[in-house]
Structure formats: structure tokens, C-alpha cells
Design a protein around this motif. Sequence first.
Motif, PDB file in Angstrom:
ATOM      1  N   ARG A 106       0.772  -1.414   0.087  1.00  0.00           N
ATOM      2  CA  ARG A 106      -0.047  -0.234  -0.059  1.00  0.00           C
ATOM      3  C   ARG A 106       0.674   1.471   0.030  1.00  0.00           C
ATOM      4  NH1 ARG A 106      -5.045  -1.138  -2.019  1.00  0.00           N
ATOM      5  NH2 ARG A 106      -6.483  -1.915  -0.415  1.00  0.00           N
ATOM      6  N   THR A 114      -4.814   2.754   5.091  1.00  0.00           N
ATOM      7  CA  THR A 114      -4.767   1.618   4.222  1.00  0.00           C
ATOM      8  C   THR A 114      -4.020   0.418   4.587  1.00  0.00           C
ATOM      9  OG1 THR A 114      -3.673   2.222   2.151  1.00  0.00           O
ATOM     10  CG2 THR A 114      -5.875   3.050   2.447  1.00  0.00           C
ATOM     11  N   ARG A 161      -7.859   2.222   8.130  1.00  0.00           N
ATOM     12  CA  ARG A 161      -8.472   2.718   7.331  1.00  0.00           C
ATOM     13  C   ARG A 161      -7.713   4.191   6.715  1.00  0.00           C
ATOM     14  NH1 ARG A 161     -13.866   1.130   6.747  1.00  0.00           N
ATOM     15  NH2 ARG A 161     -14.063  -1.163   7.832  1.00  0.00           N
ATOM     16  N   TYR A 162      -7.355   4.863   7.584  1.00  0.00           N
ATOM     17  CA  TYR A 162      -6.666   6.146   7.178  1.00  0.00           C
ATOM     18  C   TYR A 162      -5.226   5.790   6.383  1.00  0.00           C
ATOM     19  CZ  TYR A 162      -5.335  10.937   8.076  1.00  0.00           C
ATOM     20  OH  TYR A 162      -4.935  12.383   7.955  1.00  0.00           O
ATOM     21  N   THR A 171      -2.220   9.265  13.506  1.00  0.00           N
ATOM     22  CA  THR A 171      -2.505   9.494  15.046  1.00  0.00           C
ATOM     23  C   THR A 171      -2.513  10.943  15.340  1.00  0.00           C
ATOM     24  OG1 THR A 171      -0.269   9.494  15.367  1.00  0.00           O
ATOM     25  CG2 THR A 171      -1.509   7.258  15.803  1.00  0.00           C
ATOM     26  N   THR A 187      -4.873  -3.676   3.956  1.00  0.00           N
ATOM     27  CA  THR A 187      -5.882  -3.853   3.248  1.00  0.00           C
ATOM     28  C   THR A 187      -5.539  -4.393   1.868  1.00  0.00           C
ATOM     29  OG1 THR A 187      -6.091  -1.685   2.538  1.00  0.00           O
ATOM     30  CG2 THR A 187      -7.321  -2.195   4.612  1.00  0.00           C
ATOM     31  N   ALA A 188      -4.413  -4.597   1.685  1.00  0.00           N
ATOM     32  CA  ALA A 188      -3.898  -4.895  -0.014  1.00  0.00           C
ATOM     33  C   ALA A 188      -3.993  -6.392   0.009  1.00  0.00           C
ATOM     34  CB  ALA A 188      -2.369  -4.417   0.075  1.00  0.00           C
ATOM     35  N   LEU A 246      -6.645  10.146  15.372  1.00  0.00           N
ATOM     36  CA  LEU A 246      -7.199   8.765  15.320  1.00  0.00           C
ATOM     37  C   LEU A 246      -6.661   8.023  16.466  1.00  0.00           C
ATOM     38  CD1 LEU A 246      -7.609   8.299  11.395  1.00  0.00           C
ATOM     39  CD2 LEU A 246      -9.149   9.056  12.948  1.00  0.00           C
ATOM     40  N   ARG A 247      -7.582   6.979  17.222  1.00  0.00           N
ATOM     41  CA  ARG A 247      -6.909   6.364  18.196  1.00  0.00           C
ATOM     42  C   ARG A 247      -7.144   4.820  18.051  1.00  0.00           C
ATOM     43  NH1 ARG A 247      -4.830  10.348  18.289  1.00  0.00           N
ATOM     44  NH2 ARG A 247      -4.847  11.912  19.571  1.00  0.00           N
ATOM     45  N   GLU A 306      -8.388   0.396  14.113  1.00  0.00           N
ATOM     46  CA  GLU A 306      -9.188   0.192  12.866  1.00  0.00           C
ATOM     47  C   GLU A 306      -9.229   1.796  12.180  1.00  0.00           C
ATOM     48  OE1 GLU A 306     -10.578  -2.172  11.275  1.00  0.00           O
ATOM     49  OE2 GLU A 306     -10.522  -3.621  12.427  1.00  0.00           O
ATOM     50  N   HIS A 307      -9.389   2.573  12.948  1.00  0.00           N
ATOM     51  CA  HIS A 307      -9.183   3.818  12.035  1.00  0.00           C
ATOM     52  C   HIS A 307      -7.931   4.125  11.444  1.00  0.00           C
ATOM     53  CE1 HIS A 307     -12.836   5.782  14.437  1.00  0.00           C
ATOM     54  NE2 HIS A 307     -13.175   5.784  13.265  1.00  0.00           N
TER      55      HIS A 307
END
Lengths: 412, 93, 944, 192
Positions: free
Chosen positions: C469, C495, C492-493, C480, C498-499, C484-485, C488-489
Amino acid sequence: MTSPAQPPGAHLPEHPDFLWENPEPKASYDVVIVGGGGHGLATAYYLAKVHGITNVAVLEKGWLAGGNMARNTTIIRSNYLWDESSGIYEHSLKLWEGLEDDLGYPILFDQRGVLNLAHSLQDVRDSIRRVNANRLNGIDAEWVDPAGVKEICPIVNVSQDVRYPVLGATYQPRAGIAKHDYVAWGYARAAHAMGVDLIQNCEVTGLETAGGRITAVETSRGRIAAGRVALCAAGHSSVLAAMVGLRLPLASHPLQALVSELLEPVHPTVVMSNAVHVYVSQAHKGELVMGAGIDSYNGYGQRGSFHIIEQQMSAALELFPVFARAHLLRTWAGIVDVSPDASPIVGLTPVGGLYLNCGWGTGGFKATPGVGDCFAHTIAHDKPHQYNEPFTLERFTTGALVDEHGAAAVAH
Amino acid sequence: MQLIPCPWCGPREEAEFHYGGQAHVAYPDDPSALSDEEWAQYVFFRDNPSGPFAERWSHNAGCRRWFNAVRDTRSHDLLAVYRVGEPMPEVTA
Amino acid sequence: MNYRTPTGGAIDRNTVLRFTFNGQSYTGHPGDTLASALLANGVHEVGSSVKLGRPRGIVAAGSEDPTSLVQIEAPFPEPMLLATTVELYDGLVARGLAGQGRLANEPDPARYDAKHEHCDVLVVGAGPAGLVAALTAARSGARVVLVDEQNQAGGALLGVDEYLDDRPSAEWVADVVAELKSTPGVLVLERTTAFGMYQDGFVLALQKRTDHLGFAAPASVARQRVWRIRTRQTVLATGAHERPVVFADNDRPGIMLASSARTFRHRYGVLPGSRAVVFTTNDSAYCAAIDLAESGVDIPLIVDARASAPSRLATECAARGIEVRAGHVVTGTEGSGRVTDVHVAPLGSGHADTVVCDTLLVSGGWNPVVSLFSQARGKLRYDSELGAFVPGEELETVRVAGSATGELDLTACARQGRNAGAAAAIAAGFTPSGQVPLPTSDSRCTARSGLVLWRVPGAEDSSFVDLQRDATVSDVLRATGAGLRSLEHIKRYTTIGTAHDQGKTSGMIAAGIVAEALGVELADQRPTTFRPPYTSVSFAALAGRDRGELHDPVRVTAIHPWHVEHGALFEDVGQWKRPWYYPQPGEDLHAAVLRECQATRESVGMMDGSTLGKIDLQGSDAGKFLDMLYTNMMSTLKVGKIRYGVMCGVDGMVIDDGTVIRVGEERYLVTTTTGNAAKILDWMEEWLQTEWPHLDVHCTSVTEHWATIPLVGPRSRDVLAAVAPSLDVSNEAFEFMTWHDTEVAGVPARVCRISFSGELAYEINVTAWHGLAVWEALMAAGAVYGITPYGTETMHVLRAEKGYPIIGQETDATVTPQDLGMSWAVSKKKPDFIGKRSFARAENNRTDRKQLVGLLPVDPSVLLPEGSQIVETDRLPEPPVRMLGHVTSSYPSAALGRTFALALVRSGHERIGETLYVPVDDSLVPVTVTDSVLYDKEGARRDG
Amino acid sequence: MTADPTSPLAAWTDRLTFAPALIASERPFLSQLTVRVSDPDAVAALGSALGVVFPSVPCTFTTGSGPFGAVEVLWLGPDEFLVVAAPDLQLPIEDALRAVPFKGSVVDTSAQRTTLVLEGSHVRDVLAHGCSVDLHPSSAPVGTCVQTLLARTGIILQVTGPDRFTILVRSSFAQYLAAWLSDACVEYGAVP
């Protein structure tokens, strides 16, 4: 290391791309929104922006937008049959069209159009009926023949020599997709900027009432007094409503979706087929995003049965033979709450100050801006907005249903 | 794909079954005596708990019998199956 | 340059395979993967990264590889495969990818299938633990399935040159596999990846059956198969993946996991380069260093992040001229494509040295493969010594053995396998016989976990966390920093994970780096969810054989061959193929239908009505039951008579209609619409079994027992008389809405006098076996009258002229019998029937409900499109326009000499005579609202 | 003028040999009656009338011989049985069953389904491609009779011998089933 009293990351500097803070809940808010998904965040945003109500908390039991918002296939369209549905979904689509500017945040909203395929003579009649209704309601819609389908999406197999040939399709050019996480983050960021508290890891465990009015919510992080409480917890609406003894005409079902690996662009639009139970788009990065029909049974487990995926694949390959050697990369399931007429329930409840937004089934994502706006209006005025007025709980008693099974049989 | 233990045929794959929603929702003795609200409750409103749920299944592709089951809607685990007319067994989820 | 070793590896050196990669021709051997063959040819650079376009190589030797994405172009295009999992074959054409694959334009000619398999014990993974587990279970007599994703058993043993019990490990593996394969009830599946684990012991596995054969793959063998395995007990011996350490410019080709380099050496006889620096946090990489050094690779340096190096291994290295620098880390690399230099500095701070090399081998420890365990809902626990999530509990039916538990010692892994195999067998009801002996290894490297090190501080923009990615440490810090804590966030932020590789090597590191950034303990974090599939699975494999003509069953009637032979076009009605119309040369739909209608109204026509649902009801309460199901009264029907009936759901909306025949005192035969046959039988069974079990009624489907032929038109009586000589067909002897059992064309038949067209008509029912012959007999007998077969379209026109609704066309789940003008079919006498109570609701009593009416376009030649909406005014206001309803059916009519339509119109019954407007394209078509019955209102024709 | 019967798989008559995978053959025109009855005494009496003991164990079938020759009775449900006998006996069997006084029903369903016999060494393999029921002899011994799905059609499956199965399929699905079998057998060397 931080001390245990501080939340994770509290020592971090503010970043230029700052999204939102993670405050401790206050003892009391004017409005508490239960559910930090797209609908909850959008509702908070419009409460603050349109109605100036900013003493608002959004409570999320996990991470923001981690429920259905994180698990959907992001199809946006407004080509529903009935006037009531057209009203709210078209309102939503119009808001989508200005949302990136409104939020000041990129959401990758892409109006690439949607084809809803017809495979039987009755599908054709129903489709033309819907196209005509859409047009009279001011919604862009057209009927295209198989050659037209091929022109819009060249990879669709429009041969008449297949099990369920494509007899044509409805086409809504203004429909499209957006990046779901960015939508949620955009709303969260904007709501936070106007003073809304976004509180994660805060599970609502009880609803407190006095004299027929809501007074507070009990949470895993303590009691929070609230003048008004709005339920936006798709999937779990029945469980929350039961806390005040309210029974809802809902069943929560798993809804599965999947993505492929990244592929060169082949699929320029969105294709849905109720008859063969599949819908497909290709996301910006290149993955094919697909969904199927809901699993038959009630379930909160965020998992479905694999045979649904297998059936979906055989249907997808009939429509898109070129997908044969694409690969399934990831599957997942959300929890959708399904109402008897496949339409949502948005409005007041018998409990004063308690508002309900649920029953979106598979249609929740596309409605995000529209219902956020209308629900905020409902909360602010204690009176439904014109677009959610038909979607009362009482309609199940009077019989004034808005039966959208034709439009929502597969979803989305 | 789950295995569902048909009380007659034994465990079979879920694809052989048809789901029937909440169990023990009796057809009213005299619908005409009900208010619109009461009738709507019968027609449209159902329990939808997160946890053990008494529900109906039919072994459609098998013996075509309806039966009841208690299933935990969080894990989807079947905790008990029982025949129509039998009382709901005690279960521990 | 050739990097093939002179000896070693499980490859067939006597056979040369030719292949093309990125346009260049190369050779390799059977036993190679595309990756090993490329490395043997000195090719490290495979593709480039998706976002930044940086060159990317081969990092691992198996399915965990994050970078070696290739596109197969021949024999058939397939996107996004890993070079490390593509077995080499002659003629392979492939190219490296920049993150996106290409789908073929042409249809895939390969076959795919699925197979169900049942077993007592499923073992996933044929490494030492899995082999011992499978053997233990097999010896107990259990039905065992062993699946492994490699083309041969052995697991981690394939990548080392260890001896087990004083002989090459391959011999030990071969012995175990031979015993397994010769044990009855044992199935060993190679090239088979268990990719999904579901409830109740349901495991899905993908077997790649012919890919390795390339152009020689037999067309008759399914290329890939999905095994649907249902097992009582599962042993997961899925092994562990080595993970790297993140440092600046850690993505260059030539940077490889240490154990993978060892695998390339021992399994494929390939050296990763000529001069390799090793960077490790644990002991296992020393073995790689020593092995490669012994194979002729120059190993100038081992960089060990730990404060002190393991003394015995360090001594062994020294003996081979390998320097070991403890307390040091790699801080960066150089190279315009492949790595040319690495920077080495003390951990923490200090001067960095530059070491020249063409290869950098990295080991950051081991991640147990817990994907399937997690899919099985097993809880994971963070093991701080290992720096990884491990199975945190035992499940009743799922056991984990070997390095998947975090155990790294071979004999201990095998012992776990034996214990798990025995426990699984016992749990499945078998008794293990004896104990499988545990192998002992001569491995130099005692397996100990080392230092947990996620990253070496350095240039954050080029420190890649997820190579596929292009996600860097900067991206994590940006996430961070944005507030975002949750993992999962951040996933997603950024990626990350997720590849294509789904974070097999990067997931744990990402979690570690995030935890460090947030200052939290990993032990307190929930790992991100593992979702199926474990490795990617082609869509076609999942679709299997449900393609083309097998996609969904085509249901046909007994008379179907005749329809085909006589040129019928067909309409799909559910799964049925029904004749739609029978065009004669030069006829289109309208011409054919006008002809069919005219022939039927003027003489005689017939159609195949066999698809109608038919249900036999018997029992003393059958009448009472039907009274609850239908809106009208059925129990008063006399034996020998027939009544039309409508059924509603509990919500009062019409769900079906049909006829009810009273066959005997306690026996009825009901018909349903074609599409609802199964639903209505289910509906009846549901009420009988769950609500009214006290009723003495039994329902049996006889839909396909009977062939049904409506014989319609003024000459139908003559035709019937000709084929049923024993039947008195006179109007007096055979009245409308009665039935008679007789013989038609010499076979037993039930003839019903019913009409869905308004004409004199009979419905002839014979067993399906005789359907075709009776149809032909009717055709022959009717020839003199020009008997005309007609299809569903003509049937629709004929009934529409009479105002008869089609359920599903005139109705849409919002229509009551009253809306259809069928109050006459709704009993006022019955105390209750299904749906009755709903009729009393407010909405049902509105005066402006949509009601079924006829529409006559003012211009009788204008045909309204079905589905048109109806408005009140001759000019369209701005949207939203108030709509009064829609056109449900619309046809040109031979009988009426004009077009007509049926429509649902708001307050329709009150509007009869009014002019309304139908928007068609850009014009508004004026129409007159009429009664829905347009033809033979008096019903004079039905008696002939 | 007498109309000749045609079986649902008439068009497949010459094409059901899927050797070497398996040999299939249609047994057309069998007499078949669906009997619904739950009272055990009535069940026994009905059996006596046919010379066969009705199956009391779910998912099994029984055979017997009596006035109508060899008769099989298939368990379809707790109060549902399928009586199968040689062709042209459906009317006398129906009469014989109706002669027994009982609460329930008898329906001639002879043409509702057709019957396929499958034999051969690969018959389990072929069925396992579409049938999720465990057909291993230890789980499905001779005498087993299950209603289940084979690919996308419902079937009644009888285990009638070591490598021999009988499938009853709804007539309208018979051609689909034949096409599916034909395709599944390709893997085992059959030429489609």
C-alpha cells in the motif's frame, strides 16, 4: 508512556489534518445522539450547522463509523418508486452533490450513474413504472435497452442467449458512489469543529425517563443527562428501543459484501440486478465492490453464510464474464435492520424527547446527508421534516406503508 | 454455512431451511376484537433481541416440517431445537 | 548471472522450462516458482509500487509475500498473483505489476467446481505439527483430511536442510505422507489452501489443480476446486510467518526475509544474491546466514539488534568469516533499483557504517498464522516475548498446534501436533493407537524468541510499514496526529493491511508502531479482525459449475419439446420457460399475438398451462382451512363445482389467486399462479403446522403430476367432443365452473370448465406423461377449426380484455381485493379469514385508494407503454408532479379493434368516464377511464 | 386413439451413460403415491395392505412384497411417505390404501417426479459435487433415504446398494439434473 488517567494519544500534538478530539463525556447535553455512524454524525452536524444546537454528544460504543458505515458498498441513488421515498432520497442526493464543499473535506463523491437491470417482462414493466415516476418527481431517470446497457457498461453480458438475459435497465446518471470513511470523517471533523463532542468506546446501557420524557442515558462511561436523545444505531435499534419498552417492527439481519484486489478500470458505473441478486461497482483504487441479498435470519454477529457469496459470484459471472479470474480479497457483514415495508422509520416516539431513526435496511448509506438534515430538523423542532413525515412508526398501525420491496429487494 | 439440527432429519446445511422469524406469535383468537394497534403488533412488530431468540425454521428441502429453535443472535449458535407445540427449553447462552 | 546452486533443491534440473517475464525470456525447472526462477536468473525487481512507483522485489518465498505481484498473460490472463505462489511451467508469460491487475477481455475457458467432504478430523497445514497430528488421528481410525497450500508436504521443513532422526527431513516427510495416503479414510490435499473457517466445522479450501500444468492442463479437469469441508474437529497447524523490521528505504528489491532466502536456497537451489548483509532480532537468521555462506554467498555482516549475540552461533559465524555486530540495526539502504549498500548503526544512536551488498536479509521475529483460528471466533492474546498475537484459548472443536501457537522448536511443535491430533480424534469418538514418534532435528538454531523491534527510527517518509500500500511510518503518524486512536481507524486512514496480502507480514508491525505512537500497550489492544478469505480466491472458483445452462435450473413442462419445435419464443416466469408467443414467419410480437387472440376468440386456441401450481388438500377440515385462506367462502362449494378465489396476506394485500375444485366431500384441488406455487404450498404448511395443527388437512403438491391444457374459444366444445367421445360436452351436462373426470385421447383426464378469457373454455388435465400426446391429439382434432396454440402474451391480452388481473402485474403488495374491484370475492359472512382484520384499518378505508380500471386512449391507435404514470392535467406542472397511478397492462386488441389498458388509479372507480393524461415521452396522451371489463360485459360468450 | 406416455427424460434416453464415472438410467412411469398419516396403527394397517412395513426411522426407506409385487416406502417426513411400485399400479394401490380407514391423505403423485438410478465407482464423488449430505457408507448405509438438495434442485436420494443410488427428482427439474450430472461426470472421464 502516558499515565493511565489520560486517554490514548493525549500527549500527541495537534496535527494539521486534525479530524476530531476525544473528550471525556460531560454530565449533560442538550442532545445526545446514540450511534456514531454516518447518520449519527450527519445528524450532529446539521443540528449544529442548521439549528445552532451545539451542546451535543455523539455516543459510539466502538469506533466512529465502525458499524454499517464501515461495511457498506457506498452506492448512492435516489431512483425509488414511491413519492415518499423519492422525496427523502432525492433530498439526500442533492445534499451529496454539494457535500464536499459543505464539509470542506474530500469524500470522493463520483456521479458515475447506476444501472438497475431488468431480466423479466415484469421487471421491465416495474422498471418503466419507476422511471416514469422518477421523472415526474424531478429525478433523472431513463430506460435503456440492452444495447444502451452495453454502451454505458461495456462489460455487461447483454447476450440474449443466457439464463436470465438483460432485457434493459433503468439508468440514473446522477447516482454514484463515495468513499464511506471520508464521508464519516468529514462529518465528524465538521461537527467537532462546531463544538459537538464525539465520544467513542461509550456504550449506551440504559435510557432514563421521567414523566414520559427522556432524561438521560446510562453508558459504560457513566450517566449522561440529556434534554433529547436521538437513536441512530442502525442494526441495534430494537435493542436500544427496548430499553424504554418500545417494540419496533424490525428484524436485524446480516448483510454481506466483498471486494476484489485492485484492477485496472473496467467498470465505469454501478450495476445492480435484483433478479440475480448482485450489485457491483469498481472503487476509485480499482477494487470491485460487490454486495448480495441479506442473509435470511436475524443476526447481530456481523457474519453471514458463505453460500450467499457463492451464489452472488455465479450471478456476477453471468452478468460480467470478464470477472472470472478476479479474486475475492475480503468479505464482511454488517447488521441491517429491516422493516416490513423496506422503508425507514424516522421521527418521534411515544417517549417525549426520544427520536428514532432506523429501519433503513440496505439503504442507509445513500440517505446519510438527507436523513441527517431531516432528523436534525425533527429533533430541533420536535416535529418531522416534510421528507421524513411519511416514515412514522404509526404507519404500521394505519396501514399507510411505503412498500419499497421492489426497489430494495437486493439492496442498496 | 451453519448446520441446523432438524428435529427429524438431523443436522443439515442451512441452505435446506427456510427462516420463519419469531416463534410463539399466535394468531389472535378473534382479530376483529383487536384495536388497530393490537392488530399491528401481531402483523408487524417482532422481538429482535441481541441474544437468545426463539424462532421458527422449516426444513424446506428436507422433511418440510416447521420447528422451533432458540438461537443466539450474537453468535448465531443454535442453543436448542424443539418441535412445534413443545415449550421453549431452558437455554444458557 | 546465474544464481542457481550446483546441487540441491526439489527441482528437476534435467528439464528446462522456458518462460517470459516483462518481455525477457528466461529458463527455469520443474519445481520452481516464478519467483525462484526469476531469482535464479538474478531478477529481484518484479514490479513497482502502487502509489509512489518505487521498484519492488521479492520479500518472502510464500503466500505471505507482500510485493511480488504479477500479471499472468499466457496461457490465460490472470491478475494479481504472487510470483512466489505461481508454479513455473513451460511457456508461462507474465509481467510485474504496479499494484493493479488486468482482467481478460475474453471468456475464461476453464472449468471450476466444488466438492463436499466430510471428516472427523481436519488438519490444516502439512508441516511437522500437522503431519504428526494427521498421522495420530489417522491411526485412530478417524476420517482425516489434511490440506496444505504447497505442492508438497513438509511446511517449514521444505525450506531448511535439517536432518530429522539422522536422515534428511524430506525422507521423514515422505514416510508420513505415504502412510497417510495409504490409510483408508484419509484424504491428503496438496495445493489446497483453507481460506475460510465458519460455524459448525465448516471449512472452505481452494485447491489449485491444474495451474501448475500451464498449457498442458487438461480441459476436462476443473482448474480450481472449492472444497466444502464439514469436520467434527480441526487441528490448525498453519505455521508462522517471519516478519521484517521497518527502517528507512526498507522496500528496495534485494531486501528479503531471512528464512525466505533460506527457503529459496534449500527448496529451489537458488541463491538470493552474491553478497548479503543479515539484520535480525533473533537467532533464526543466523542459520540463514550460515547456510548461505556455506553455499557460497559472501556474508560480510550480521547486524543483531539485541545487546548481545548468541555466543555459540556467533562463534560458528566467526569460523566462517561472518562478522556479528550486536546492539546494531540497519538504519537505511541505498540503490537505484536493487539494494547496493546498507547503513548500519548502533541501536539508539551513533555513527552509521555503510556496507556494500546486493542483498539484505531481515528477520524481525515470527507471527503465528492465526487467521483461521480468529475466523473460528477464537480469542487472541498478545505474547509480549514473541511480539505477536497467539491463540488465547482452546476451542471445543478447534485446536492449534506447532508454530501457529508461537512455539518455534521442531520437536515441541510435533508434540503439540501429536497431542492435538489425539485430542481431536478422541473428541470425535476415536481412540488413538500408540504414539507417533516425535522427530528430533539437528538444527543449529535453537529457537528462541528475540527482541521485539517494530522499527528502526529514521526517515519516516521512506520507512514502509505496508509495502504493497506504500504506507509509511509518516502515514501512521499522520493518522494518530489527526486524532485517530483506534487501530481500525488508522488502518482505514493509512490503508495498511488492506492490500492483496491482507497484512500477513505488515499487520503486526503496524499494530506495534501504532501502539508506540499512541503510547499504549499492545496487550490491551484488540487485534484487527481476520476476515475470510485467508488468501485470495478467484470469482470463478466460487461460482463453480453454476454457470451457463447450469446457472439456475430451467424448468420445463412435458409439452416443452413441442413448443421448441414449433418456434415458440419463451418468457422466463420464475425458473420456468413458458411459451410467450408462436411467431409465424415475418411476424413480430404484436402481429403474432393479434393472430393468436383472433383465432382464439373466433374459433379455438389452446395453451400450455402446466406450470400453474396445483395442490391437493384432503381431510375433514379442508373446507374450514380454505375458508381461512381465501377471502371468499370455499366450504360451501359443492362436489363437482369450481370456484375462483383470492388470497391475502395478514396485511390484507392480495398474494395469489386461482381456482378451487371440490373433488370430494373431504378433498379439494386448488390452483395457484405459476410464480407462487411453492410459496402458497409453504404458506399452507406454515399455517397448518405452526398455527392450526389441530385441523385435519393434508396438502400435497401435484403441480408436475398434471399437464394442464386450456382449450379456449367458441369451437373448443367441438374439439373436446372429438377427443373425449365419452364426455357429454353440452352446456346442460357440463356447466360453467364444474368439472368431470373422463378420458381424453384415450387417457384418464380431468376436464374443468373454467375460463380466463371470457370464452367458452375447458381446462384439460392429464398426467404429465401424457401431456405431449394429448396436446398433439388436440392439435390434430382442432386442425379443422384452425386450432391455434398461444402463449402467455395472448393469454394476458384475452384476460385483460375481460378485466381479469394478473397477480404480480396488476398487484404489487399494496393492492387489496377491493382495489381490484373484487369485493364480490370477499366474504361478508365469514367471521374471519387471513387479512380480514387489516381491511378495517384507516388506510384501507380511504376513498382515494388506487383501484383497477380500464383506460382507453382517446386516439384508439395509441398504445400506452406499460408502466406509464397517470396525471390529472393536460399540462405538466413543475416536479414533483402528483401521480394518480400507473398503467399495469396495455395491449392492442383484435376483439376491440383498438388499444386499451388496465391501470391502478387513485379513486379509480369514481373516475369512470373522466379524461386523464398519460405522459409518454414528451407528450401527454389523453385517456378515458372505463370499467375494467371491456369485452363481452354480459358474459354471453362463456357458454359458447 | 390412445396417447402414448413420454417420460421427463425421454430426450436423454441415449445420453445417460456417463461411463466411466457412472451409469445412469431413468426408470420411468413408476407408480408413486404420497401418503400422509401419523397414527401408528394406521401406518401399520397401510403397510399390511401393501405387504411392506412403513419406515419408522427418519431418513430411511423400506421394501416389501405383497399384492402389488415389490413395493418401496420412503420416509419423507414424520407423517409423510412415498409409496413406489411398478408402473400402472397407482390406481389399485390407491384403492387398497383408501380401503384402510385412517385420518390422512393418499395422493397419486406418479408423474410428479421421475426416477434415476445411478451406479458406478465414482457415484459418491459425482454426488459430492452437489450434495452436502455425507454419503460415506458409515453415515449413509444402504436403506438411507434423504430429501435434500443436489446442486440447485431438490431431490429424494435413496442408497440402494454399495455404489448404487436412486434419485427421485421433480419432473420439471429432471433435464437440469441430467445436464448437471453429465457435466459433473466429465471430471471422471465421461465425454459430454
